[in-house]
Design an enzyme around this catalytic site. Structure first.
Site, PDB file in Angstrom:
ATOM      1  N   LYS A  33     124.725  35.377 102.419  1.00  0.00           N
ATOM      2  CA  LYS A  33     126.139  35.116 102.731  1.00  0.00           C
ATOM      3  C   LYS A  33     126.303  34.490 104.124  1.00  0.00           C
ATOM      4  CE  LYS A  33     126.980  39.711 104.631  1.00  0.00           C
ATOM      5  NZ  LYS A  33     127.291  41.109 104.301  1.00  0.00           N
ATOM      6  N   ARG A 118     136.660  50.546 102.205  1.00  0.00           N
ATOM      7  CA  ARG A 118     137.126  49.168 102.413  1.00  0.00           C
ATOM      8  C   ARG A 118     137.432  48.553 101.052  1.00  0.00           C
ATOM      9  NH1 ARG A 118     132.399  46.184 105.645  1.00  0.00           N
ATOM     10  NH2 ARG A 118     131.553  46.477 103.579  1.00  0.00           N
ATOM     11  N   TYR A 248     133.717  24.695 135.572  1.00  0.00           N
ATOM     12  CA  TYR A 248     135.127  25.090 135.692  1.00  0.00           C
ATOM     13  C   TYR A 248     135.323  26.225 136.691  1.00  0.00           C
ATOM     14  CZ  TYR A 248     135.990  22.284 131.547  1.00  0.00           C
ATOM     15  OH  TYR A 248     136.094  21.251 130.670  1.00  0.00           O
ATOM     16  N   MET A 295     132.305  23.942 126.244  1.00  0.00           N
ATOM     17  CA  MET A 295     132.408  23.819 124.793  1.00  0.00           C
ATOM     18  C   MET A 295     131.173  23.151 124.190  1.00  0.00           C
ATOM     19  SD  MET A 295     135.491  22.234 122.466  1.00  0.00           S
ATOM     20  CE  MET A 295     136.802  23.145 123.239  1.00  0.00           C
TER      21      MET A 295
END
Ligand code: PLP
Length: 340
Positions: A33, A118, A248, A295
């Site tokens: 998965k 769940r 930054y 990023m």
């Protein structure tokens, strides 16, 4: 370009170790998965098929279709399966309502709640579920539960396991009484299966251990080998003096005079965003990464053209207070995968 390298010999080593614990490769089903926990579903599916794996579990129909030709049995843990999808793709049933609406052409696996509270049917709904299955002539392939205490072991794990055994007994009784074919039963994931001395069920669903990790303090954990190493390439470099600020808000500060390079991976590629409040994080060979992660790139005290960001996700998991699952699954599908 950055790259995720999958070591097929480590994967084979892990599967050998797990199947010898299980006593048979036939009991070994793999969980692929979420893009095979970030490793690359197509790449891992091919290795698994070549190893002889017959049954796998994926997140949904979209993932199942990506590997439809590789396995005899593919179960989507979530969502529904469209009528045009191949018949080796099964749908997980979480409620009586789903049993009323599912097509009789589609193979199904019943999921039972044994204490995680769940998903899944309740044990008291067994009769009703079986009745519907017989009335509607549904194809019952499997029955399963998920043990919430595999990582912890102890009484709680055994209690949930006992509930699973009761489900198996009740369904086995009904099968002989009402004359339907027994489905396959599977109750344990990596940590539960590797704790349990003897596996009585037909299958176990192994995810994280096949990728080389285990979040349970059991002896076999140290024998597993992480199969993925993440590599980045140098974008740019310069030599800076001690105390010069980088990035930054100037959050990164040179600890000494050194060459500093940027590499082509960032939080946009699924790495967690290292900042100045986290601990000191290094690449695989100890090269220091300076906050804050950008990023699409990060800065590192290194002059190498190519750097191994990690070959074991535990270091990242510890710095961010999380698990290897969390670090790996986030790796962007757009990072090229290659198998060695
Ligand atoms: C993810 C998952 C597994 C695999 O768990 P691991 O700890 O990775 O072995 C097994 N069963 C179900 C239902 C899951 O969702």
């Amino acid at each position: 370009m950055a790259q995720l390298i999958i070591d097929s010999s480590h994967f084979k080593h892990n599967l050998d170790l797990i199947s010898s614990h299980l006593g048979s490769i036939d009991k070994l089903a793999l969980v692929l998965k979420d893009n095979a926990y970030g490793h690359g579903i197509k790449e891992i599916a091919k290795l698994a098929r070549d190893y002889g794996i017959k049954s796998v579990f994926v997140k949904n129909e979209m993932e199942a279709l990506m590997i439809q030709d590789e396995f005899e049995h593919i179960t989507a843990l979530y969502g529904s399966i469209s009528p045009t999808s191949p018949t080796n793709i099964y749908q997980t049933i979480h409620s009586i309502q789903m049993l009323k609406s599912i097509s009789p052409q589609r193979g199904i696996e019943l999921k039972f709640n044994v204490g995680m509270n769940r998903n899944g049917l309740e044990i008291k709904q067994i009769q009703q579920a079986i009745q519907l299955i017989l009335e509607r002539k549904l194809k019952l392939v499997g029955v399963f539960s998920h043990n919430g205490y595999g990582d912890d072991g102890g009484d709680e794990m055994q209690k949930q396991h006992q509930t699973s055994q009761e489900i198996k007994e009740q369904i086995t009784y009904l099968a002989s009484k009402l004359g339907f074919e027994l489905p396959r039963f599977h109750f344990l994931s990596s940590s539960g299966a590797l704790r349990q001395e003897k596996i009585e069920e037909d299958l176990v669903r192994i995810g994280i251990a096949s990728y080389g990790y285990l979040c349970a303090p059991i002896p076999i954990a140290s024998k597993l080998k992480p199969i993925a190493s993440l590599w980045a390439h140098q974008i740019s470099k310069r030599t800076l003096e001690k105390e010069i600020k980088i990035g930054y808000s100037g959050a990164g500060v040179m600890p000494r005079d050194h060459v500093i390079s940027t590499y082509d991976l960032g939080y946009g590629d699924g790495l967690l965003r290292l900042n100045e409040h986290h601990g000191r994080l290094t690449c695989a060979q100890g090269e220091e990464i300076l906050p804050r992660m950008s990023m699409d790139c990060f800065s590192c005290l290194s002059d190498q053209e190519k750097i191994c960001v990690f070959d074991n996700a535990w270091k990242w998991a510890e710095i961010f207070g999380t698990t290897p699952y969390d670090i790996l699954v986030k790796l962007s599908p757009s990072i090229p995968r290659s198998i060695i």
